[in-house]
Design an enzyme around this catalytic site. Structure first.
Site, PDB file in Angstrom:
ATOM      1  N   THR A 190       0.814  -1.210   0.000  1.00 45.37           N
ATOM      2  CA  THR A 190       0.000   0.000   0.000  1.00 45.37           C
ATOM      3  C   THR A 190       0.851   1.265   0.000  1.00 45.37           C
ATOM      4  O   THR A 190       1.931   1.289   0.598  1.00 45.37           O
ATOM      5  CB  THR A 190      -0.900   0.011   1.254  1.00 45.37           C
ATOM      6  N   ASP A 191       0.318   2.324  -0.618  1.00 46.09           N
ATOM      7  CA  ASP A 191       1.042   3.608  -0.615  1.00 46.09           C
ATOM      8  C   ASP A 191       1.189   4.188   0.792  1.00 46.09           C
ATOM      9  O   ASP A 191       1.988   5.101   1.018  1.00 46.09           O
ATOM     10  CB  ASP A 191       0.364   4.617  -1.549  1.00 46.09           C
ATOM     11  N   GLU A 192       0.405   3.640   1.754  1.00 45.19           N
ATOM     12  CA  GLU A 192       0.484   4.184   3.120  1.00 45.19           C
ATOM     13  C   GLU A 192       1.864   3.953   3.745  1.00 45.19           C
ATOM     14  O   GLU A 192       2.214   4.604   4.718  1.00 45.19           O
ATOM     15  CB  GLU A 192      -0.603   3.565   4.000  1.00 45.19           C
ATOM     16  N   TYR A 249      -1.410  -0.103  10.999  1.00 41.85           N
ATOM     17  CA  TYR A 249      -1.628  -0.814   9.734  1.00 41.85           C
ATOM     18  C   TYR A 249      -0.461  -0.589   8.781  1.00 41.85           C
ATOM     19  O   TYR A 249       0.145  -1.549   8.282  1.00 41.85           O
ATOM     20  CB  TYR A 249      -2.943  -0.359   9.085  1.00 41.85           C
ATOM     21  N   LYS A 285       2.404  -3.185   7.238  1.00 38.60           N
ATOM     22  CA  LYS A 285       2.624  -3.425   5.804  1.00 38.60           C
ATOM     23  C   LYS A 285       4.074  -3.099   5.432  1.00 38.60           C
ATOM     24  O   LYS A 285       4.697  -3.799   4.635  1.00 38.60           O
ATOM     25  CB  LYS A 285       1.656  -2.581   4.964  1.00 38.60           C
TER      26      LYS A 285
HETATM   27  P1  NAD Z   1      -9.858  -6.976   2.819  1.00 38.38           P
HETATM   28  O1  NAD Z   1      -9.808  -6.629   4.275  1.00 38.38           O
HETATM   29  O2  NAD Z   1     -11.095  -6.684   2.068  1.00 38.38           O
HETATM   30  O3  NAD Z   1      -9.567  -8.539   2.638  1.00 38.38           O
HETATM   31  C1  NAD Z   1      -8.541  -9.184   3.308  1.00 38.38           C
HETATM   32  C2  NAD Z   1      -8.751 -10.684   3.180  1.00 38.38           C
HETATM   33  O4  NAD Z   1      -7.652 -11.340   3.855  1.00 38.38           O
HETATM   34  C3  NAD Z   1     -10.042 -11.186   3.849  1.00 38.38           C
HETATM   35  O5  NAD Z   1     -10.705 -12.074   2.991  1.00 38.38           O
HETATM   36  C4  NAD Z   1      -9.542 -11.904   5.098  1.00 38.38           C
HETATM   37  O6  NAD Z   1     -10.381 -12.961   5.532  1.00 38.38           O
HETATM   38  C5  NAD Z   1      -8.183 -12.397   4.658  1.00 38.38           C
HETATM   39  N1  NAD Z   1      -7.293 -12.615   5.802  1.00 38.38           N
HETATM   40  C6  NAD Z   1      -7.054 -11.776   6.836  1.00 38.38           C
HETATM   41  N2  NAD Z   1      -6.220 -12.333   7.709  1.00 38.38           N
HETATM   42  C7  NAD Z   1      -5.892 -13.561   7.220  1.00 38.38           C
HETATM   43  C8  NAD Z   1      -5.050 -14.611   7.667  1.00 38.38           C
HETATM   44  N3  NAD Z   1      -4.378 -14.534   8.820  1.00 38.38           N
HETATM   45  N4  NAD Z   1      -4.944 -15.725   6.904  1.00 38.38           N
HETATM   46  C9  NAD Z   1      -5.641 -15.835   5.740  1.00 38.38           C
HETATM   47  N5  NAD Z   1      -6.463 -14.874   5.274  1.00 38.38           N
HETATM   48  C10 NAD Z   1      -6.587 -13.740   6.008  1.00 38.38           C
HETATM   49  O7  NAD Z   1      -8.595  -6.276   2.173  1.00 38.38           O
HETATM   50  P2  NAD Z   1      -8.421  -5.655   0.716  1.00 38.38           P
HETATM   51  O8  NAD Z   1      -8.900  -4.251   0.734  1.00 38.38           O
HETATM   52  O9  NAD Z   1      -8.950  -6.606  -0.272  1.00 38.38           O
HETATM   53  O10 NAD Z   1      -6.824  -5.590   0.615  1.00 38.38           O
HETATM   54  C11 NAD Z   1      -6.080  -6.685   0.058  1.00 38.38           C
HETATM   55  C12 NAD Z   1      -4.595  -6.343   0.091  1.00 38.38           C
HETATM   56  O11 NAD Z   1      -4.361  -5.164  -0.673  1.00 38.38           O
HETATM   57  C13 NAD Z   1      -4.064  -6.035   1.491  1.00 38.38           C
HETATM   58  O12 NAD Z   1      -2.771  -6.575   1.580  1.00 38.38           O
HETATM   59  C14 NAD Z   1      -4.010  -4.516   1.556  1.00 38.38           C
HETATM   60  O13 NAD Z   1      -3.010  -4.084   2.438  1.00 38.38           O
HETATM   61  C15 NAD Z   1      -3.673  -4.197   0.109  1.00 38.38           C
HETATM   62  N6  NAD Z   1      -4.118  -2.889  -0.377  1.00 38.38           N
HETATM   63  C16 NAD Z   1      -5.437  -2.536  -0.265  1.00 38.38           C
HETATM   64  C17 NAD Z   1      -5.854  -1.319  -0.801  1.00 38.38           C
HETATM   65  C18 NAD Z   1      -7.297  -0.885  -0.730  1.00 38.38           C
HETATM   66  O14 NAD Z   1      -7.596   0.241  -1.119  1.00 38.38           O
HETATM   67  N7  NAD Z   1      -8.219  -1.717  -0.277  1.00 38.38           N
HETATM   68  C19 NAD Z   1      -4.923  -0.479  -1.423  1.00 38.38           C
HETATM   69  C20 NAD Z   1      -3.581  -0.869  -1.495  1.00 38.38           C
HETATM   70  C21 NAD Z   1      -3.206  -2.100  -0.972  1.00 38.38           C
HETATM   71  O1  DAU Z   2      -4.079   3.987   0.350  1.00 38.83           O
HETATM   72  C1  DAU Z   2      -4.313   2.611   0.340  1.00 38.83           C
HETATM   73  C2  DAU Z   2      -5.132   2.229   1.547  1.00 38.83           C
HETATM   74  O2  DAU Z   2      -6.462   2.698   1.297  1.00 38.83           O
HETATM   75  C3  DAU Z   2      -5.149   0.729   1.823  1.00 38.83           C
HETATM   76  O3  DAU Z   2      -3.850   0.313   2.145  1.00 38.83           O
HETATM   77  C4  DAU Z   2      -6.093   0.395   2.979  1.00 38.83           C
HETATM   78  O4  DAU Z   2      -6.175  -1.005   3.148  1.00 38.83           O
HETATM   79  C5  DAU Z   2      -7.471   0.934   2.643  1.00 38.83           C
HETATM   80  O5  DAU Z   2      -8.341   0.729   3.743  1.00 38.83           O
HETATM   81  C6  DAU Z   2      -7.385   2.429   2.334  1.00 38.83           C
HETATM   82  O6  DAU Z   2      -7.005   3.167   3.518  1.00 38.83           O
HETATM   83  P1  DAU Z   2      -7.670   4.574   3.875  1.00 38.83           P
HETATM   84  O7  DAU Z   2      -7.498   4.824   5.321  1.00 38.83           O
HETATM   85  O8  DAU Z   2      -7.223   5.628   2.932  1.00 38.83           O
HETATM   86  O9  DAU Z   2      -9.215   4.218   3.506  1.00 38.83           O
HETATM   87  P2  DAU Z   2     -10.583   4.565   4.255  1.00 38.83           P
HETATM   88  O10 DAU Z   2     -11.680   4.150   3.328  1.00 38.83           O
HETATM   89  O11 DAU Z   2     -10.620   4.088   5.653  1.00 38.83           O
HETATM   90  O12 DAU Z   2     -10.545   6.165   4.292  1.00 38.83           O
HETATM   91  C7  DAU Z   2     -10.407   6.955   3.124  1.00 38.83           C
HETATM   92  C8  DAU Z   2     -10.331   8.410   3.564  1.00 38.83           C
HETATM   93  O13 DAU Z   2     -11.618   8.798   4.096  1.00 38.83           O
HETATM   94  C9  DAU Z   2      -9.337   8.677   4.680  1.00 38.83           C
HETATM   95  O14 DAU Z   2      -8.771   9.963   4.499  1.00 38.83           O
HETATM   96  C10 DAU Z   2     -10.196   8.661   5.952  1.00 38.83           C
HETATM   97  C11 DAU Z   2     -11.516   9.198   5.465  1.00 38.83           C
HETATM   98  N1  DAU Z   2     -12.716   8.672   6.139  1.00 38.83           N
HETATM   99  C12 DAU Z   2     -12.877   7.333   6.241  1.00 38.83           C
HETATM  100  C13 DAU Z   2     -13.987   6.798   6.839  1.00 38.83           C
HETATM  101  C14 DAU Z   2     -14.153   5.291   6.986  1.00 38.83           C
HETATM  102  C15 DAU Z   2     -13.695   9.544   6.585  1.00 38.83           C
HETATM  103  O15 DAU Z   2     -13.558  10.775   6.471  1.00 38.83           O
HETATM  104  N2  DAU Z   2     -14.815   9.031   7.169  1.00 38.83           N
HETATM  105  C16 DAU Z   2     -14.995   7.679   7.325  1.00 38.83           C
HETATM  106  O16 DAU Z   2     -16.034   7.260   7.907  1.00 38.83           O
END
Ligand code: NAD
Ligand code: DAU
Length: 353
Positions: A133-135, A158, A162
């Site tokens: 993730t970019d975080e 988090y 990562k």
């Molecule tokens: P998500 O939370 O929707 O899904 C995560 C999945 O991993 C779930 O199905 C969960 O059951 C499984 N999991 C969790 N712990 C586990 C364990 N110990 N063993 C096996 N399975 C397990 O997450 P997502 O949003 O689909 O993100 C997927 C990946 O992409 C993550 O690594 C996250 O850091 C990365 N990522 C997400 C975003 C985003 O915007 N969602 C952006 C950049 C990177």
């Molecule tokens: O940047 C990549 C990341 O994006 C991934 O690594 C994470 O897994 C994914 O959850 C996401 O993280 P963010 O923290 O950016 O996503 P979130 O949807 O929680 O929040 C997006 C933005 O909105 C952030 O600036 C926080 C804000 N927010 C979020 C929630 C849930 C609000 O203002 N109100 C809210 O209720």
């Protein structure tokens, strides 16, 4: 035939990625979806795939921290490729309770790497792609971008977990020669995202007439990418990426949170025939997230120039598709929140739990 093990395939991106794989023309592989089924998972997402490709798609409920189990699965399916999505993924939850994040994201990644190392030492090659993730890069001011060479500066449990996993993956390349690649992606949006994340949470809250909580002043910026564009980038890296390299993936699409929430109000209003002001009046500026990163912006020139990838879905169009998906899948929303999907898991996978 490739044998691909996808971790976290029942979560948001993992589900979309597996759907993407089975939509590819002329590809022959088996896919083993390894997922522990946390609150964020829903195996029902892939029920149609499981039915249609019962000879090539296999679900295995397993924890990536369980070395013997993962090791057995690698042997059982003769896995030659691992694509690692599984993680605890929600920043707010990591602030309230970091330990699961350290366990799954750090120890889980370490466990997978150890399983691969054991195979490499026996002369078997397993390609390992790690999804990050970019975080990990921290928080930007009003200008500038994250590059692959940017220093790491994670600011939440988090992102720290990562970052630690990224370092482990790179160290296993340098030390043991494991053939790895890493992708670092910005915020994804699209179908199947658990409604704790901003976009689905806002859509759902509008439909339920609940307040729309915007953290702080709402001027934090995220770079949004349609989930299928992320999937195509990962697939390209897997096929054409250089071993040992890291590739940034982003939407080149920065939005302030408040602007996005207001835009979503307008979009949902159009779809539900409700005046947009009714939804906008639900917006509440609430206490900020601790350590809230101000701005993310990804420079993805490397994957564009070296591998020829580019995002294809225009944000406004992608948001429309996403809103429509949620409106057409209210059952899914209710199930993932009500725990009904847990009952579904027991019925469908009860004998394997
Ligand atoms: P998500 O939370 O929707 O899904 C995560 C999945 O991993 C779930 O199905 C969960 O059951 C499984 N999991 C969790 N712990 C586990 C364990 N110990 N063993 C096996 N399975 C397990 O997450 P997502 O949003 O689909 O993100 C997927 C990946 O992409 C993550 O690594 C996250 O850091 C990365 N990522 C997400 C975003 C985003 O915007 N969602 C952006 C950049 C990177
Ligand atoms: O940047 C990549 C990341 O994006 C991934 O690594 C994470 O897994 C994914 O959850 C996401 O993280 P963010 O923290 O950016 O996503 P979130 O949807 O929680 O929040 C997006 C933005 O909105 C952030 O600036 C926080 C804000 N927010 C979020 C929630 C849930 C609000 O203002 N109100 C809210 O209720």
């Amino acid at each position: 035939m490739k044998s691909i093990l996808v971790t976290g395939g029942c979560g948001f991106i993992g589900t979309n990625f597996i759907r993407f794989l089975f939509d590819l023309p002329d590809e022959h592989f088996i896919v083993v979806n390894v997922d522990k089924l946390t609150y964020a998972a829903n195996p029902e997402n892939l029920a149609d795939i499981s039915h249609k490709y019962s000879d090539r798609y296999f679900f295995e409920k397993a924890d990536i921290c369980d070395f013997p189990k993962i090791s057995n699965l690698i042997d059982k399916y003769e896995v030659d490729t691992i694509i690692h999505f599984a993680a605890e993924s929600h920043v707010d939850r990591s602030i309230v309770g970091p330990s699961d994040f350290i366990r799954t994201n750090v120890f889980g990644t370490f466990t997978l790497l150890e399983v691969v190392r054991q195979r490499i030492e026996k002369g078997k090659s397993i390609r390992f792609h790690h999804v990050s993730t970019d975080e990990v890069y921290g928080s930007l001011g009003p200008t500038g971008y994250f590059y692959e060479s940017s220093p790491y500066n994670p600011r939440s449990p988090y992102s720290a977990s990562k970052a630690a996993s990224d370092h482990l993956v790179r160290s296993y390349f340098a030390t043991y020669g494991i053939p790895i690649t890493i992708s670092i992606c910005s915020n994804n949006y699209g179908p199947y995202q658990f409604p704790e994340k901003l976009i689905p949470l806002m859509i759902l809250s509008m439909l339920e007439g609940k307040e729309l909580p915007v953290y702080g002043d709402g001027k934090n910026i995220r770079d949004w990418l349609y989930v299928m564009d992320h999937c195509s980038a990962v697939w390209l890296i897997l096929n054409k990426g250089k071993i040992g390299e890291t590739y940034n993936i982003g939407g080149e699409n920065e939005w302030e949170n408040i602007r996005l929430v207001e835009y979503l109000c307008e979009l949902v209003a159009r779809r539900t025939n409700v005046p947009s002001n009714r939804y906008k009046s639900l917006i509440r500026f609430v206490m900020d997230r601790p350590g809230h990163d101000r701005r993310y912006a990804i420079n993805c020139d490397k994957i564009k120039t070296e591998l020829g990838w580019k995002p294809t879905v225009i944000f406004e169009k992608g948001l429309e598709m996403t809103v429509d998906w949620y409106l057409n899948n209210l059952d899914w929303l209710n199930k993932v929140r009500s725990g009904e999907y847990i009952k579904w898991i027991e019925i469908n996978y009860g004998n394997r739990l």
